[in-house]
Design an enzyme around this catalytic site. Structure first.
Site, PDB file in Angstrom:
ATOM      1  N   ASP A 176       9.379   7.738   4.678  1.00  9.34           N
ATOM      2  CA  ASP A 176       8.502   7.943   5.803  1.00  9.34           C
ATOM      3  C   ASP A 176       7.385   7.003   5.930  1.00  9.34           C
ATOM      4  O   ASP A 176       7.016   6.319   4.796  1.00  9.34           O
ATOM      5  CB  ASP A 176       7.647   9.592   5.844  1.00  9.34           C
ATOM      6  CG  ASP A 176       6.751   9.675   4.538  1.00  9.34           C
ATOM      7  OD1 ASP A 176       7.224   9.136   3.312  1.00  9.34           O
ATOM      8  OD2 ASP A 176       5.673  10.258   4.386  1.00  9.34           O
TER       9      ASP A 176
ATOM     10  N   HIS B  28      -0.525   0.610   6.455  1.00  9.39           N
ATOM     11  CA  HIS B  28      -1.377   1.552   7.268  1.00  9.39           C
ATOM     12  C   HIS B  28      -1.968   0.659   8.483  1.00  9.39           C
ATOM     13  O   HIS B  28      -2.629   1.192   9.273  1.00  9.39           O
ATOM     14  CB  HIS B  28      -2.236   2.525   6.687  1.00  9.39           C
ATOM     15  CG  HIS B  28      -1.923   3.457   5.903  1.00  9.39           C
ATOM     16  ND1 HIS B  28      -2.190   4.421   5.262  1.00  9.39           N
ATOM     17  CD2 HIS B  28      -0.548   3.522   5.104  1.00  9.39           C
ATOM     18  CE1 HIS B  28      -1.436   5.426   4.464  1.00  9.39           C
ATOM     19  NE2 HIS B  28      -0.481   4.693   4.429  1.00  9.39           N
TER      20      HIS B  28
ATOM     21  N   GLU C  25       5.694  11.586   1.782  1.00  5.24           N
ATOM     22  CA  GLU C  25       4.776  11.223   0.862  1.00  5.24           C
ATOM     23  C   GLU C  25       3.409  10.957   1.607  1.00  5.24           C
ATOM     24  O   GLU C  25       2.439  11.039   1.234  1.00  5.24           O
ATOM     25  CB  GLU C  25       5.382   9.905   0.222  1.00  5.24           C
ATOM     26  CG  GLU C  25       4.367   9.539  -1.219  1.00  5.24           C
ATOM     27  CD  GLU C  25       3.206   8.495  -0.490  1.00  5.24           C
ATOM     28  OE1 GLU C  25       2.309   8.422  -1.150  1.00  5.24           O
ATOM     29  OE2 GLU C  25       3.474   7.948   0.636  1.00  5.24           O
ATOM     30  N   GLU C  26       3.449  10.215   2.847  1.00  2.00           N
ATOM     31  CA  GLU C  26       2.253  10.095   3.775  1.00  2.00           C
ATOM     32  C   GLU C  26       1.422  11.228   4.080  1.00  2.00           C
ATOM     33  O   GLU C  26       0.432  10.872   4.483  1.00  2.00           O
ATOM     34  CB  GLU C  26       2.742   8.939   4.911  1.00  2.00           C
ATOM     35  CG  GLU C  26       3.416   7.789   4.518  1.00  2.00           C
ATOM     36  CD  GLU C  26       2.323   6.638   3.933  1.00  2.00           C
ATOM     37  OE1 GLU C  26       1.348   7.027   3.653  1.00  2.00           O
ATOM     38  OE2 GLU C  26       2.733   5.647   3.634  1.00  2.00           O
TER      39      GLU C  26
ATOM     40  N   GLU D  67       5.507   3.174  -6.026  1.00  2.00           N
ATOM     41  CA  GLU D  67       4.782   2.181  -5.379  1.00  2.00           C
ATOM     42  C   GLU D  67       3.201   1.663  -5.865  1.00  2.00           C
ATOM     43  O   GLU D  67       2.631   2.500  -6.513  1.00  2.00           O
ATOM     44  CB  GLU D  67       4.601   2.593  -3.843  1.00  2.00           C
ATOM     45  CG  GLU D  67       3.621   3.449  -3.828  1.00  2.00           C
ATOM     46  CD  GLU D  67       3.422   4.035  -2.280  1.00  2.00           C
ATOM     47  OE1 GLU D  67       3.561   3.365  -1.358  1.00  2.00           O
ATOM     48  OE2 GLU D  67       3.448   5.279  -2.200  1.00  2.00           O
TER      49      GLU D  67
ATOM     50  N   HIS E  46       9.308   6.479  -0.841  1.00  2.00           N
ATOM     51  CA  HIS E  46       9.486   7.403   0.089  1.00  2.00           C
ATOM     52  C   HIS E  46       9.916   6.742   1.433  1.00  2.00           C
ATOM     53  O   HIS E  46       9.844   5.452   1.656  1.00  2.00           O
ATOM     54  CB  HIS E  46       8.160   8.011   0.493  1.00  2.00           C
ATOM     55  CG  HIS E  46       7.060   7.040   0.768  1.00  2.00           C
ATOM     56  ND1 HIS E  46       6.685   6.410   1.893  1.00  2.00           N
ATOM     57  CD2 HIS E  46       6.224   6.582  -0.173  1.00  2.00           C
ATOM     58  CE1 HIS E  46       5.725   5.639   1.883  1.00  2.00           C
ATOM     59  NE2 HIS E  46       5.247   5.669   0.783  1.00  2.00           N
TER      60      HIS E  46
ATOM     61  N   ASP F  78       4.523  -0.871   2.884  1.00  2.00           N
ATOM     62  CA  ASP F  78       4.505   0.631   2.310  1.00  2.00           C
ATOM     63  C   ASP F  78       5.325   1.591   2.888  1.00  2.00           C
ATOM     64  O   ASP F  78       5.175   2.204   3.961  1.00  2.00           O
ATOM     65  CB  ASP F  78       3.088   1.098   2.837  1.00  2.00           C
ATOM     66  CG  ASP F  78       2.713   2.648   2.246  1.00  2.00           C
ATOM     67  OD1 ASP F  78       3.475   3.143   1.378  1.00  2.00           O
ATOM     68  OD2 ASP F  78       1.689   3.193   2.872  1.00  2.00           O
TER      69      ASP F  78
END
Length: 400
Positions: free
Chosen positions: A80, A372, A145-146, A173, A78, A111
């Site tokens: 984003d 994150h 995705e997030e 992932e 992804h 990520d």
């Protein structure tokens, strides 16, 4: 100056990291422009789909196989990334600065912009060697995705465009490992976010009224926290379990009340729940609704998210892709792996929902888990080692 400063693959990785595709209100066009350049360099076509919204692209670079009628393989990532608190970072979060140890600091370094670029780097190396693939490979770069992937992968898998890809298997992932064992994810828990909308007797704060929202909330909270404590105890007492094997319950929002001396007529309480793959969804919902009745009734349930039970990807001899995956990592490369249920949610759940077996895997070991988190980084040598792994893993899976 870092020893990896002039490495071409490191340069491309850092260039991608510098694109601030960060929530909210992401402009994905710089990512698409960057990916078009990568596709052109590889001599492969890129096609962009907009399955749900003209601002939410799904970009696909395709390498056609020698037997294109066979089910294809998706290599998913992804574009984003989650928001940052810049004052908590010691490096600019979109600067992709690299220190003398080779640590590349940027949001998305773990990520998961790393994995998307490792796919492309591995394919670049394979093509330079003249390698051919039996199955067609689709390298997908998706939006949002997030925030659940609802306008990204979740929407895309429902389209005719996706069906035409004839997907048989997907890689996506995983998470970094702090030791030397690679983590491999074959399933995900179901996300339920339940709002208990509680109605009760209102009045003056000096009285002892019956059936107030506070009393009902107290009962619900006790039941949910007791359930949570039991799952926590199970996790702590059984070394074979990881966080993905138990159901997590967390109180996340609490809304209600107008003034400190007024008993409110309404309260909204939300719990974020991740149901273990062993939980019967019907039984769990029945239990929650029973607690609402026992609390005094007049409690409505609103599901902000209520994901269905999704079949785990098989990791036995019935799954030819898994056997090829496992054989490559364990036997050919001599790596240590452990299978787990993913603790959060990825786009793999949307693929599994439509019957596509999917494995989550990010080739990062001896690495602090910083997805994150502030000062997210990935070491250059870890990134380059991941490319080497994909150079072996992609042909193994695609040519099975």
């Amino acid at each position: 100056m870092s020893a990896w400063e002039d490495n071409e693959e490191i340069k491309l990785f850092r260039e991608y990291l510098r694109i601030p595709s960060v929530h909210p209100d992401i402009d994905y066009e710089p990512c698409i422009t960057f990916l078009q350049k990568q596709a052109d360099d590889l001599g492969l076509p890129l096609k962009v789909y907009y399955p749900a919204d003209k601002t939410k692209p799904v970009a696909i670079i395709t390498w056609v196989g020698t037997q294109p009628n066979l089910p294809s393989v998706v290599l998913n990532s992804h574009m984003d990334v989650v928001p940052v608190f810049e004052d908590k970072w010691t490096h600019p979060p979109f600067g992709a600065e690299m220190d003398s140890e080779g640590r590349i600091f940027a949001r998305g370094s773990q990520d998961m912009k790393c994995v998307g670029m490792q796919y492309l780097a591995a394919i670049r190396a394979l093509k330079k060697r003249g390698t051919t693939m039996k199955r067609t490979v689709h390298i997908t770069f998706v939006a949002d995705e997030e925030i659940g992937g609802h306008l990204g992968m979740e929407a895309f898998v429902k389209t005719d465009d996706f069906k035409k890809l004839n997907v048989g298997f997907s890689l996506d992932e995983g998470v970094a490992a702090t030791d030397d064992t690679y983590l491999v994810y074959y399933a995900e828990r179901s996300i339920w976010q339940i709002h208990f909308q509680i109605t009760g007797t209102a009045g003056h704060g000096s009285l002892l009224l019956k059936n107030t929202v506070g009393e009902k909330f107290h009962y619900i909270l006790n039941k949910m926290m007791a359930f949570r404590a039991n799952e926590s105890k199970r996790l702590e007492s059984d070394a074979s379990l990881s966080i993905g094997d138990v159901t997590t319950v967390n109180l996340t929002t609490l809304k209600g009340g107008v003034q400190s001396n007024v008993v409110p007529p309404f309260m909204d309480v939300c719990f974020d729940i991740r149901l273990a793959i062993t939980v019967d969804h019907g039984d769990f919902e029945k239990q929650v609704r029973q607690w609402c009745l026992e609390a005094g009734g007049d409690i409505e349930l609103y599901f902000e998210q209520k994901e269905p039970k999704i079949q785990a990807t098989k990791t036995d001899d019935s799954n030819i892709y898994w056997k090829a995956f496992e054989n490559c990592l364990v036997n050919d490369l001599g790596l240590k792996i452990v299978k787990q249920v993913f603790p959060g949610g990825t786009d793999s759940r949307h693929l599994r929902y439509v019957g596509v077996p999917a494995i989550g895997f990010s080739p990062m070991i001896n690495t602090p888990v910083l997805l994150h988190d502030h000062d997210e980084f990935l070491k250059a040598d870890t990134y380059l080692r991941g490319i080497e792994i994909y150079e072996k893993l992609i042909p193994a899976v695609v040519n099975v």
